[in-house]
Design a protein around this motif. Structure first.
Motif, PDB file in Angstrom:
ATOM      1  N   ALA A 165       0.842  -1.182   0.000  1.00  0.00           N
ATOM      2  CA  ALA A 165       0.000   0.000   0.000  1.00  0.00           C
ATOM      3  C   ALA A 165       0.887   1.246   0.000  1.00  0.00           C
ATOM      4  O   ALA A 165       2.081   1.171   0.306  1.00  0.00           O
ATOM      5  N   ALA A 166       0.302   2.391  -0.332  1.00  0.00           N
ATOM      6  CA  ALA A 166       1.095   3.624  -0.396  1.00  0.00           C
ATOM      7  C   ALA A 166       1.739   3.941   0.946  1.00  0.00           C
ATOM      8  O   ALA A 166       2.930   4.258   1.031  1.00  0.00           O
ATOM      9  N   GLY A 167       0.959   3.849   2.025  1.00  0.00           N
ATOM     10  CA  GLY A 167       1.510   4.139   3.348  1.00  0.00           C
ATOM     11  C   GLY A 167       2.587   3.159   3.755  1.00  0.00           C
ATOM     12  O   GLY A 167       3.578   3.534   4.398  1.00  0.00           O
ATOM     13  N   GLU A 168       2.408   1.899   3.380  1.00  0.00           N
ATOM     14  CA  GLU A 168       3.415   0.880   3.674  1.00  0.00           C
ATOM     15  C   GLU A 168       4.715   1.184   2.944  1.00  0.00           C
ATOM     16  O   GLU A 168       5.812   1.022   3.502  1.00  0.00           O
ATOM     17  N   ALA A 169       4.607   1.627   1.688  1.00  0.00           N
ATOM     18  CA  ALA A 169       5.796   1.984   0.918  1.00  0.00           C
ATOM     19  C   ALA A 169       6.507   3.189   1.541  1.00  0.00           C
ATOM     20  O   ALA A 169       7.745   3.240   1.579  1.00  0.00           O
ATOM     21  N   PHE A 170       5.735   4.152   2.038  1.00  0.00           N
ATOM     22  CA  PHE A 170       6.325   5.293   2.744  1.00  0.00           C
ATOM     23  C   PHE A 170       7.120   4.807   3.950  1.00  0.00           C
ATOM     24  O   PHE A 170       8.270   5.218   4.170  1.00  0.00           O
ATOM     25  N   ASP A 171       6.515   3.937   4.750  1.00  0.00           N
ATOM     26  CA  ASP A 171       7.166   3.471   5.970  1.00  0.00           C
ATOM     27  C   ASP A 171       8.430   2.671   5.677  1.00  0.00           C
ATOM     28  O   ASP A 171       9.463   2.824   6.350  1.00  0.00           O
ATOM     29  N   LYS A 173      10.030   1.351  -3.623  1.00  0.00           N
ATOM     30  CA  LYS A 173      10.869   1.095  -2.458  1.00  0.00           C
ATOM     31  C   LYS A 173      12.225   0.531  -2.896  1.00  0.00           C
ATOM     32  O   LYS A 173      13.278   0.962  -2.404  1.00  0.00           O
ATOM     33  N   THR A 174      12.205  -0.414  -3.834  1.00  0.00           N
ATOM     34  CA  THR A 174      13.451  -0.998  -4.350  1.00  0.00           C
ATOM     35  C   THR A 174      14.272   0.045  -5.101  1.00  0.00           C
ATOM     36  O   THR A 174      15.510   0.100  -4.964  1.00  0.00           O
TER      37      THR A 174
END
Length: 337
Positions: A161-167, A214-215
Protein backbone atom coordinates in the motif's frame (compact mmCIF):
# COMPACT_ATOMS: atom_id res chain seq x y z
CA UNK A 1 -29.98 8.18 19.03
CA UNK A 2 -26.52 8.56 20.51
CA UNK A 3 -24.05 6.04 19.03
CA UNK A 4 -20.81 5.06 20.74
CA UNK A 5 -18.03 4.31 18.24
CA UNK A 6 -14.98 2.16 19.06
CA UNK A 7 -11.87 1.84 16.87
CA UNK A 8 -9.07 -0.65 17.72
CA UNK A 9 -7.95 -2.02 14.35
CA UNK A 10 -4.20 -1.41 14.78
CA UNK A 11 -2.17 0.91 17.01
CA UNK A 12 -4.66 3.65 17.94
CA UNK A 13 -7.52 3.43 20.41
CA UNK A 14 -10.38 5.71 19.35
CA UNK A 15 -13.73 6.35 21.03
CA UNK A 16 -16.45 8.81 19.96
CA UNK A 17 -20.15 9.57 20.35
CA UNK A 18 -22.23 10.68 17.37
CA UNK A 19 -25.86 11.77 17.06
CA UNK A 20 -27.64 11.95 13.67
CA UNK A 21 -29.16 15.38 14.42
CA UNK A 22 -26.54 16.94 16.69
CA UNK A 23 -23.45 15.58 14.91
CA UNK A 24 -20.22 14.61 16.63
CA UNK A 25 -20.65 15.00 20.39
CA UNK A 26 -17.25 13.94 21.73
CA UNK A 27 -14.19 12.01 20.60
CA UNK A 28 -10.86 10.92 22.08
CA UNK A 29 -7.86 9.13 20.62
CA UNK A 30 -4.89 7.40 22.22
CA UNK A 31 -1.91 6.60 20.00
CA UNK A 32 0.58 3.81 20.67
CA UNK A 33 3.29 5.41 18.51
CA UNK A 34 5.76 5.97 21.33
CA UNK A 35 5.50 2.35 22.48
CA UNK A 36 5.98 0.84 19.01
CA UNK A 37 8.76 3.24 17.96
CA UNK A 38 11.15 1.33 20.21
CA UNK A 39 10.69 -1.71 17.95
CA UNK A 40 10.63 0.09 14.60
CA UNK A 41 7.03 -0.90 13.84
CA UNK A 42 3.77 -2.18 15.26
CA UNK A 43 4.07 -5.25 17.51
CA UNK A 44 0.59 -6.89 17.34
CA UNK A 45 0.65 -8.48 20.80
CA UNK A 46 1.70 -5.24 22.46
CA UNK A 47 -0.96 -3.37 20.49
CA UNK A 48 -3.68 -5.72 21.75
CA UNK A 49 -2.55 -5.44 25.37
CA UNK A 50 -2.47 -1.65 25.19
CA UNK A 51 -6.01 -1.54 23.77
CA UNK A 52 -7.13 -3.62 26.78
CA UNK A 53 -5.53 -1.10 29.15
CA UNK A 54 -6.79 2.04 27.44
CA UNK A 55 -10.21 1.27 25.93
CA UNK A 56 -12.50 1.22 28.97
CA UNK A 57 -10.95 4.37 30.57
CA UNK A 58 -11.29 6.10 27.18
CA UNK A 59 -14.97 5.12 26.97
CA UNK A 60 -15.51 6.51 30.47
CA UNK A 61 -13.71 9.72 29.50
CA UNK A 62 -15.82 10.13 26.36
CA UNK A 63 -19.08 9.61 28.26
CA UNK A 64 -18.01 12.09 30.94
CA UNK A 65 -16.99 14.69 28.34
CA UNK A 66 -20.31 14.36 26.53
CA UNK A 67 -22.22 14.46 29.85
CA UNK A 68 -24.13 11.33 28.87
CA UNK A 69 -25.05 8.28 30.92
CA UNK A 70 -24.85 4.73 29.53
CA UNK A 71 -28.67 4.63 29.58
CA UNK A 72 -28.69 7.44 26.98
CA UNK A 73 -26.58 5.53 24.45
CA UNK A 74 -28.80 3.97 21.78
CA UNK A 75 -26.27 1.83 19.93
CA UNK A 76 -22.63 0.81 19.70
CA UNK A 77 -20.48 0.64 16.56
CA UNK A 78 -17.11 -1.09 16.52
CA UNK A 79 -14.42 -1.77 13.96
CA UNK A 80 -14.67 -5.45 13.03
CA UNK A 81 -12.02 -5.45 10.30
CA UNK A 82 -9.81 -5.38 8.43
CA UNK A 83 -6.93 -5.06 10.88
CA UNK A 84 -4.87 -6.95 13.44
CA UNK A 85 -6.97 -9.82 14.76
CA UNK A 86 -6.00 -9.41 18.41
CA UNK A 87 -6.61 -5.66 18.34
CA UNK A 88 -9.95 -6.11 16.60
CA UNK A 89 -11.07 -8.66 19.19
CA UNK A 90 -10.46 -6.21 22.03
CA UNK A 91 -12.82 -3.63 20.51
CA UNK A 92 -15.35 -6.23 19.34
CA UNK A 93 -15.52 -8.02 22.70
CA UNK A 94 -15.82 -4.76 24.63
CA UNK A 95 -18.50 -3.35 22.33
CA UNK A 96 -20.48 -6.57 22.25
CA UNK A 97 -20.33 -6.91 26.05
CA UNK A 98 -21.43 -3.33 26.66
CA UNK A 99 -24.28 -3.70 24.17
CA UNK A 100 -25.49 -6.82 25.99
CA UNK A 101 -25.19 -5.16 29.42
CA UNK A 102 -26.90 -1.96 28.27
CA UNK A 103 -29.48 -3.90 26.18
CA UNK A 104 -28.84 -1.92 23.00
CA UNK A 105 -27.90 -3.01 19.45
CA UNK A 106 -24.31 -3.27 18.25
CA UNK A 107 -23.11 -3.08 14.66
CA UNK A 108 -19.81 -4.19 13.10
CA UNK A 109 -18.18 -1.51 10.92
CA UNK A 110 -15.72 -2.01 8.08
CA UNK A 111 -12.59 0.00 8.88
CA UNK A 112 -12.20 1.33 5.33
CA UNK A 113 -15.88 2.25 5.14
CA UNK A 114 -15.21 4.39 8.19
CA UNK A 115 -12.37 6.17 6.39
CA UNK A 116 -14.45 6.51 3.23
CA UNK A 117 -17.27 8.22 5.15
CA UNK A 118 -15.02 10.41 7.34
CA UNK A 119 -15.54 13.50 5.11
CA UNK A 120 -19.25 13.25 5.98
CA UNK A 121 -18.31 14.68 9.39
CA UNK A 122 -17.31 17.98 7.78
CA UNK A 123 -19.51 21.06 7.39
CA UNK A 124 -19.76 20.55 3.62
CA UNK A 125 -19.88 16.79 2.98
CA UNK A 126 -19.77 15.19 -0.47
CA UNK A 127 -22.94 14.02 -2.17
CA UNK A 128 -23.37 10.55 -3.68
CA UNK A 129 -22.18 9.34 -6.13
CA UNK A 130 -18.44 9.98 -5.99
CA UNK A 131 -15.05 8.34 -6.50
CA UNK A 132 -13.08 7.61 -3.34
CA UNK A 133 -9.32 7.17 -3.01
CA UNK A 134 -8.48 5.40 0.25
CA UNK A 135 -4.78 5.57 1.07
CA UNK A 136 -3.39 4.23 4.34
CA UNK A 137 -0.65 2.06 5.76
CA UNK A 138 -2.47 -1.12 4.82
CA UNK A 139 -4.67 -0.21 1.87
CA UNK A 140 -4.71 1.71 -1.38
CA UNK A 141 -8.13 1.56 -3.06
CA UNK A 142 -10.12 3.39 -5.71
CA UNK A 143 -13.84 2.90 -5.18
CA UNK A 144 -16.99 4.14 -6.90
CA UNK A 145 -19.45 5.08 -4.15
CA UNK A 146 -23.15 5.26 -5.01
CA UNK A 147 -24.37 5.17 -1.41
CA UNK A 148 -23.53 3.65 1.95
CA UNK A 149 -22.63 0.04 1.28
CA UNK A 150 -22.97 0.49 -2.48
CA UNK A 151 -19.31 0.22 -3.44
CA UNK A 152 -17.68 -0.82 -6.69
CA UNK A 153 -13.96 -1.55 -6.43
CA UNK A 154 -12.19 0.17 -9.33
CA UNK A 155 -8.57 -0.54 -8.43
CA UNK A 156 -6.30 -1.55 -5.56
CA UNK A 157 -2.65 -2.08 -4.74
CA UNK A 158 -1.27 -5.39 -5.98
CA UNK A 159 1.55 -5.34 -3.40
CA UNK A 160 2.57 -2.63 -0.91
CA UNK A 161 0.00 0.00 0.00
CA UNK A 162 1.10 3.62 -0.40
CA UNK A 163 1.51 4.14 3.35
CA UNK A 164 3.42 0.88 3.67
CA UNK A 165 5.80 1.98 0.92
CA UNK A 166 6.32 5.29 2.74
CA UNK A 167 7.17 3.47 5.97
CA UNK A 168 9.53 0.95 4.34
CA UNK A 169 11.36 3.63 2.37
CA UNK A 170 11.74 5.71 5.54
CA UNK A 171 13.17 2.69 7.32
CA UNK A 172 15.83 2.07 4.65
CA UNK A 173 16.78 5.75 4.93
CA UNK A 174 17.20 5.28 8.67
CA UNK A 175 14.34 7.58 9.64
CA UNK A 176 12.74 5.34 12.26
CA UNK A 177 9.07 4.89 13.12
CA UNK A 178 6.53 6.21 12.25
CA UNK A 179 8.23 6.46 8.90
CA UNK A 180 5.66 8.16 6.67
CA UNK A 181 5.46 11.53 8.46
CA UNK A 182 9.24 11.58 8.94
CA UNK A 183 9.88 10.91 5.25
CA UNK A 184 7.44 13.68 4.29
CA UNK A 185 9.18 16.12 6.63
CA UNK A 186 12.59 15.21 5.19
CA UNK A 187 11.26 15.56 1.62
CA UNK A 188 10.56 19.25 2.29
CA UNK A 189 14.33 19.75 2.63
CA UNK A 190 15.15 18.02 -0.66
CA UNK A 191 14.65 18.25 -4.40
CA UNK A 192 13.41 15.43 -6.66
CA UNK A 193 16.70 15.37 -8.56
CA UNK A 194 16.27 11.66 -9.33
CA UNK A 195 13.42 10.56 -11.57
CA UNK A 196 11.59 7.67 -9.95
CA UNK A 197 9.16 5.54 -11.99
CA UNK A 198 5.40 6.11 -11.90
CA UNK A 199 4.41 2.44 -11.60
CA UNK A 200 1.58 0.97 -13.68
CA UNK A 201 0.68 4.33 -15.26
CA UNK A 202 1.83 3.24 -18.73
CA UNK A 203 -0.97 0.67 -19.05
CA UNK A 204 -4.76 0.75 -18.78
CA UNK A 205 -6.47 0.10 -15.49
CA UNK A 206 -6.67 1.56 -12.01
CA UNK A 207 -4.57 -0.85 -9.96
CA UNK A 208 -1.48 0.29 -8.05
CA UNK A 209 1.97 -1.12 -7.30
CA UNK A 210 4.37 0.64 -4.94
CA UNK A 211 6.88 -2.05 -3.96
CA UNK A 212 9.09 -1.21 -6.94
CA UNK A 213 9.47 2.38 -5.73
CA UNK A 214 10.87 1.09 -2.46
CA UNK A 215 13.45 -1.00 -4.35
CA UNK A 216 14.29 1.93 -6.63
CA UNK A 217 14.86 4.12 -3.56
CA UNK A 218 17.17 1.50 -2.04
CA UNK A 219 19.22 1.18 -5.24
CA UNK A 220 19.45 4.97 -5.55
CA UNK A 221 20.53 5.28 -1.92
CA UNK A 222 23.25 2.64 -2.36
CA UNK A 223 24.56 4.41 -5.48
CA UNK A 224 24.80 7.91 -3.98
CA UNK A 225 26.97 9.50 -1.30
CA UNK A 226 24.45 8.77 1.48
CA UNK A 227 24.67 12.29 2.88
CA UNK A 228 21.75 13.92 4.68
CA UNK A 229 21.03 15.94 1.53
CA UNK A 230 21.06 12.75 -0.56
CA UNK A 231 18.47 11.28 1.81
CA UNK A 232 16.33 14.41 1.52
CA UNK A 233 16.51 14.34 -2.29
CA UNK A 234 15.56 10.64 -2.38
CA UNK A 235 12.65 11.31 -0.03
CA UNK A 236 11.48 14.15 -2.28
CA UNK A 237 11.80 12.03 -5.43
CA UNK A 238 9.93 9.13 -3.81
CA UNK A 239 7.11 11.31 -2.52
CA UNK A 240 6.74 13.03 -5.88
CA UNK A 241 6.51 9.68 -7.65
CA UNK A 242 3.79 8.44 -5.29
CA UNK A 243 1.91 11.73 -5.54
CA UNK A 244 1.96 11.83 -9.34
CA UNK A 245 0.97 8.17 -9.58
CA UNK A 246 -2.07 8.81 -7.40
CA UNK A 247 -2.95 11.87 -9.50
CA UNK A 248 -2.81 9.89 -12.76
CA UNK A 249 -4.97 7.09 -11.40
CA UNK A 250 -7.54 9.44 -9.84
CA UNK A 251 -7.85 11.46 -13.04
CA UNK A 252 -8.35 8.23 -14.94
CA UNK A 253 -11.01 7.06 -12.44
CA UNK A 254 -12.96 10.31 -12.73
CA UNK A 255 -12.86 10.19 -16.51
CA UNK A 256 -13.87 6.51 -16.70
CA UNK A 257 -16.79 6.87 -14.29
CA UNK A 258 -17.93 10.26 -15.57
CA UNK A 259 -18.20 11.52 -11.98
CA UNK A 260 -16.99 14.93 -10.83
CA UNK A 261 -16.49 14.38 -7.09
CA UNK A 262 -13.41 12.83 -5.49
CA UNK A 263 -13.10 11.88 -1.82
CA UNK A 264 -9.59 11.22 -0.49
CA UNK A 265 -9.28 9.63 2.96
CA UNK A 266 -6.99 7.46 5.10
CA UNK A 267 -3.77 8.25 6.93
CA UNK A 268 -1.76 9.17 3.82
CA UNK A 269 -4.43 11.70 2.79
CA UNK A 270 -2.90 14.07 5.37
CA UNK A 271 0.25 14.35 3.21
CA UNK A 272 0.57 17.98 2.10
CA UNK A 273 2.14 17.30 -1.31
CA UNK A 274 -0.47 14.68 -2.18
CA UNK A 275 -3.26 17.04 -1.17
CA UNK A 276 -1.80 19.85 -3.27
CA UNK A 277 -1.25 17.66 -6.34
CA UNK A 278 -4.75 16.19 -6.20
CA UNK A 279 -6.17 19.67 -5.70
CA UNK A 280 -4.50 20.90 -8.90
CA UNK A 281 -5.75 17.86 -10.81
CA UNK A 282 -9.31 18.29 -9.53
CA UNK A 283 -9.29 21.95 -10.55
CA UNK A 284 -8.22 21.06 -14.10
CA UNK A 285 -10.90 18.36 -14.30
CA UNK A 286 -13.59 20.68 -12.86
CA UNK A 287 -14.10 18.18 -10.06
CA UNK A 288 -14.97 18.72 -6.41
CA UNK A 289 -12.36 17.42 -3.97
CA UNK A 290 -13.11 16.38 -0.38
CA UNK A 291 -10.74 15.53 2.48
CA UNK A 292 -11.46 14.81 6.13
CA UNK A 293 -9.79 17.17 8.57
CA UNK A 294 -6.25 15.97 9.47
CA UNK A 295 -7.29 14.53 12.85
CA UNK A 296 -9.79 12.26 11.07
CA UNK A 297 -7.33 11.07 8.41
CA UNK A 298 -5.72 8.63 10.83
CA UNK A 299 -7.69 5.88 12.58
CA UNK A 300 -10.32 7.37 14.92
CA UNK A 301 -13.54 6.58 16.69
CA UNK A 302 -15.53 9.43 15.09
CA UNK A 303 -15.60 7.83 11.64
CA UNK A 304 -16.71 4.50 13.17
CA UNK A 305 -19.46 6.18 15.18
CA UNK A 306 -20.74 7.96 12.05
CA UNK A 307 -20.65 4.88 9.83
CA UNK A 308 -22.21 2.74 12.55
CA UNK A 309 -24.96 5.29 13.14
CA UNK A 310 -25.97 5.19 9.47
CA UNK A 311 -26.13 1.40 9.53
CA UNK A 312 -28.05 1.27 12.81
CA UNK A 313 -30.58 3.75 11.43
CA UNK A 314 -30.96 1.46 8.41
CA UNK A 315 -31.76 -1.45 10.71
CA UNK A 316 -28.41 -3.23 10.57
CA UNK A 317 -27.00 -4.89 13.69
CA UNK A 318 -25.14 -8.02 14.79
CA UNK A 319 -26.26 -10.87 17.02
CA UNK A 320 -24.49 -11.78 20.27
CA UNK A 321 -21.46 -13.36 18.61
CA UNK A 322 -18.17 -11.45 18.65
CA UNK A 323 -17.52 -10.63 15.00
CA UNK A 324 -14.00 -9.77 13.72
CA UNK A 325 -12.41 -10.23 10.30
CA UNK A 326 -8.73 -9.38 9.72
CA UNK A 327 -9.42 -9.51 5.96
CA UNK A 328 -12.69 -8.11 4.69
CA UNK A 329 -13.34 -6.90 1.09
CA UNK A 330 -15.13 -3.56 1.04
CA UNK A 331 -17.18 -4.36 -2.06
CA UNK A 332 -18.95 -7.21 -0.25
CA UNK A 333 -20.79 -5.04 2.30
CA UNK A 334 -24.56 -4.86 2.55
CA UNK A 335 -26.07 -1.67 1.18
CA UNK A 336 -28.14 0.71 3.27
CA UNK A 337 -31.56 1.61 1.76
Amino acid sequence: MYVLGIETSCDETGVAIYHPQHGLISHFLYSQTDMHSEYGGVVPELASRDHIRKLVPLIQQTLADSRLLPAQIGGIAYTAGPGLMGALLVGAATARSLAWAWQIPAVAVHHMEGHLLAPMLEAHPPQFPFVALLISGGHTLLVRVDGIGRYQLLGESLDDAAGEAFDKTAKLLGLGYPGGPRLSALAEQGQPTWVFPRPMTDRPGLDFSFSGLKTFALNTFNACGKTQQDKADIAAAFQTAVSETLVIKCRRALQQTGLNSLVVAGGVSANKQIRHALGEMASKENAELYFPRPEFCTDNGAMIAYAGCQRLLAGHHQDLRIFARPRWPIDGLDACP
